[in-house]
Design an enzyme around this catalytic site. Structure first.
Site, PDB file in Angstrom:
ATOM      1  N   LYS A   1      37.790 -38.486  53.892  1.00 49.46           N
ATOM      2  CA  LYS A   1      36.919 -37.459  54.265  1.00 49.46           C
ATOM      3  C   LYS A   1      35.627 -38.654  54.610  1.00 49.46           C
ATOM      4  CE  LYS A   1      36.787 -32.978  53.305  1.00 49.46           C
ATOM      5  NZ  LYS A   1      37.065 -32.110  52.786  1.00 49.46           N
TER       6      LYS A   1
ATOM      7  N   SER B   1      39.362 -27.503  54.609  1.00 54.02           N
ATOM      8  CA  SER B   1      38.087 -28.377  54.860  1.00 54.02           C
ATOM      9  C   SER B   1      39.207 -29.779  55.177  1.00 54.02           C
ATOM     10  CB  SER B   1      37.296 -28.220  54.721  1.00 54.02           C
ATOM     11  OG  SER B   1      37.397 -29.318  53.627  1.00 54.02           O
TER      12      SER B   1
ATOM     13  N   SER C   1      41.098 -26.991  50.369  1.00 49.26           N
ATOM     14  CA  SER C   1      40.637 -27.713  50.688  1.00 49.26           C
ATOM     15  C   SER C   1      41.601 -28.283  51.035  1.00 49.26           C
ATOM     16  CB  SER C   1      39.031 -28.188  51.606  1.00 49.26           C
ATOM     17  OG  SER C   1      38.464 -27.203  51.489  1.00 49.26           O
TER      18      SER C   1
END
Length: 529
Positions: free
Chosen positions: A126, A206, A230
């Site tokens: 990420k 996210s 997330s």
């Protein structure tokens, strides 16, 4: 890292210029070393690499049927083919093929590192996880483009030590969905709008890009982060496995933060076994994150892979809170029927279901403002600390980020999405009386709610459908594992989550793996590009 359920429009657009440039450089390199091998391989084993597990890949390595170079080239071509539509990958690593060649040499020379399960395996991180290489670390924002980190994030360093290949950075909800409540899940200024590959809709967030990329076979495994949902939410929506570890089991050092009290780093993969191999690699002490020192007491001797047991459900006490299920399922009869079938499977595989449980303060988890109050203050403090440690950066504070967004309003879509969470956080002034009250409320809620439920009923896990459970796990730093479970009446994927108390990863892995092996729901999306 906070998950939301807001919907957003999506558009098909082209690769970002930085990603396209990196891809072109790497693909040009293949013309001089191995391009013909790819061509010949395409009609043979390359097609089998879709849905290939870490075990499958390592077996192919050992049988000399595959090299890390060919594997990386396969994923690069899939990124080139799919990413303009899905927007799961933000950047690819210009050194990925070099790392692959290095891994192939190590394997050929029988170097000790080649025995690691992740050796030679491409992985996406990420874009809030720092890497000290040619990749950017920007949390999806142009405000951090060109910033220079002092070192690899703790988890990135551990992955390199395990021999993994850092393939690139996954897209995300910008600033881990802590810039604005109005932005769609999976959107960032740099990455555009990510899409769930099954419905081309909301991927949740996210850690959207990590889940999208794994689901669409653009990478073998990925790593995401979670503050409240997330990892678990996008894993559910994209029909993949996600592990949100106990707080501090994995290092947060070098990760663009929201809250050191709630932030966690964990794997997003296609199978429970792959996720566990990644967890084994990234768990452990990092002296740049003091929370890992205390939490390391939970790591079992011999690691987590030993708990991948097909009969892991036998004898486990699993709690069912029907109020939670009702919140997740609503009036969807297909979803309800599928969930009930899964509960029957759990029983048939030897689990004891403790049904119709109640959490006295359940609604407080979903209506109280305490978490948001505390996160706003923690975000400002921790982000300013992170930015101050960068070797170079266009911004040095949250105030700078707000000013940058105003100046680059078109680039960052400020008029459309705003930056209300940034502004609320900037207005805070440390941990004062209001924040201390909020913290006391969260602590009490966790103790009287989820923790009490687990202990009072002698449970090994709480079982919930879809992504309803994260608020129960977040404030207490509790772990959860979500496993693919099927599709609702609209064809949207969902998972079943198993949550437990701190350090309960071994039993959660047994339960999740047992469920996965009994159901084997996971299947790849049919993507039209």
């Amino acid at each position: 890292m906070v998950a939301t359920t807001s919907m957003g429009t999506t558009k098909k657009s082209q690769l970002s210029s930085s990603l396209l440039s990196s891809l072109l450089l790497i693909l040009l390199a293949t013309l001089f070393s191995g391009a013909q091998a790819i061509k010949g391989h395409r009609h043979g084993r390359l097609s089998s690499l879709r849905e290939a597990t870490v075990h499958d890949i390592q077996h192919a390595f050992k049988q000399n049927q595959l090299t890390s170079r060919k594997l990386v080239e396969f994923y690069l071509k899939e990124i080139e083919r799919l990413n303009p539509t899905l927007k799961g990958v933000l950047e690819v690593n210009p050194d990925a093929l070099f790392q692959a060649d290095k891994a192939d040499q190590e394997r050929h020379s029988h170097a000790p590192i080649s025995l690691s399960p992740l050796h030679g395996i491409p992985i996406l991180l990420k874009d809030n996880i720092a890497t000290k290489d040619k990749l950017n670390t920007t949390a999806g924002s142009y405000a951090l483009l060109g910033s220079v980190v002092p070192r690899d994030a703790g988890v990135a360093a551990k992955l390199r030590k395990a021999g993994a290949i850092i393939l690139g950075k996954a897209s995300l909800s910008e600033w881990s969905y802590f810039r604005s409540n109005r932005a769609p899940n999976g959107w960032s200024g740099r990455g555009g709008q990510g899409k769930d590959p099954y419905t081309m809709g909301d991927p949740l967030g996210s850690s959207s890009g990590s889940a999208i990329s794994v689901a669409a076979n653009m990478v073998a495994v990925a790593v995401g982060t979670e503050t409240d949902g997330s990892i678990l939410a996008p894993s559910s929506r994209n029909l993949v496995v996600g592990i949100k570890p106990t707080l501090g089991l994995t290092s947060r050092a070098g990760v663009v933060p929201i809250s050191p009290r709630q932030d966690s780093v964990g794997p997003i993969c296609r199978t429970v076994s792959d996720a566990v191999y990644v967890l084994d690699a990234i768990a452990g002490i990092d002296y740049n994150d003091n929370a890992t020192i205390e939490t390391s007491q939970y790591i079992p001797k011999g690691g987590y892979a030993q708990f991948l047991k097909a009969d892991g459900l036998r004898g486990k006490r699993l709690g069912i809170v029907r109020d939670l299920n009702d919140l997740a399922i609503g009036t969807d009869t297909i979803l309800n029927r599928t969930v009930e079938q899964h509960l029957d499977t759990l029983r048939h595989r030897g689990a004891v279901l403790v049904d119709n449980l109640k959490i006295a303060n359940l609604l407080e988890y979903y209506t109280s403002s305490s978490e948001n109050i505390l996160l706003a203050a923690e975000f400002k403090i921790s982000l300013n600390a992170y930015l101050s440690e960068l070797v170079a950066s266009p911004i040095r504070s949250l105030a700078d980020a707000i000013a940058f967004n105003k100046k680059k309003a078109k680039l960052e879509k400020i008029e459309e999405y705003g930056q209300d969470l940034f502004i609320e956080a900037q207005a805070t002034n440390g941990i004062g009386k209001v924040e201390k009250i909020a913290l006391a409320n969260l602590t009490r809620r966790s103790k009287e709610g989820f923790h009490k439920l687990m202990i009072k009923n002698n449970l090994d896990a709480l079982v919930t459908p879809d992504n309803i459970v994260p608020p129960l796990l977040a404030a207490g730093g509790f772990p959860g594992i979500i496993v693919p479970a099927g599709f609702d009446s609209k064809g949207t994927p969902f998972g079943v989550c198993f949550g437990g108390l701190k350090g309960w990863e071994p039993k959660l892995i047994e339960i999740a793996y047992g469920f996965e092996q009994a159901t084997k729901i996971r299947k790849p999306p049919k993507i039209k590009v």
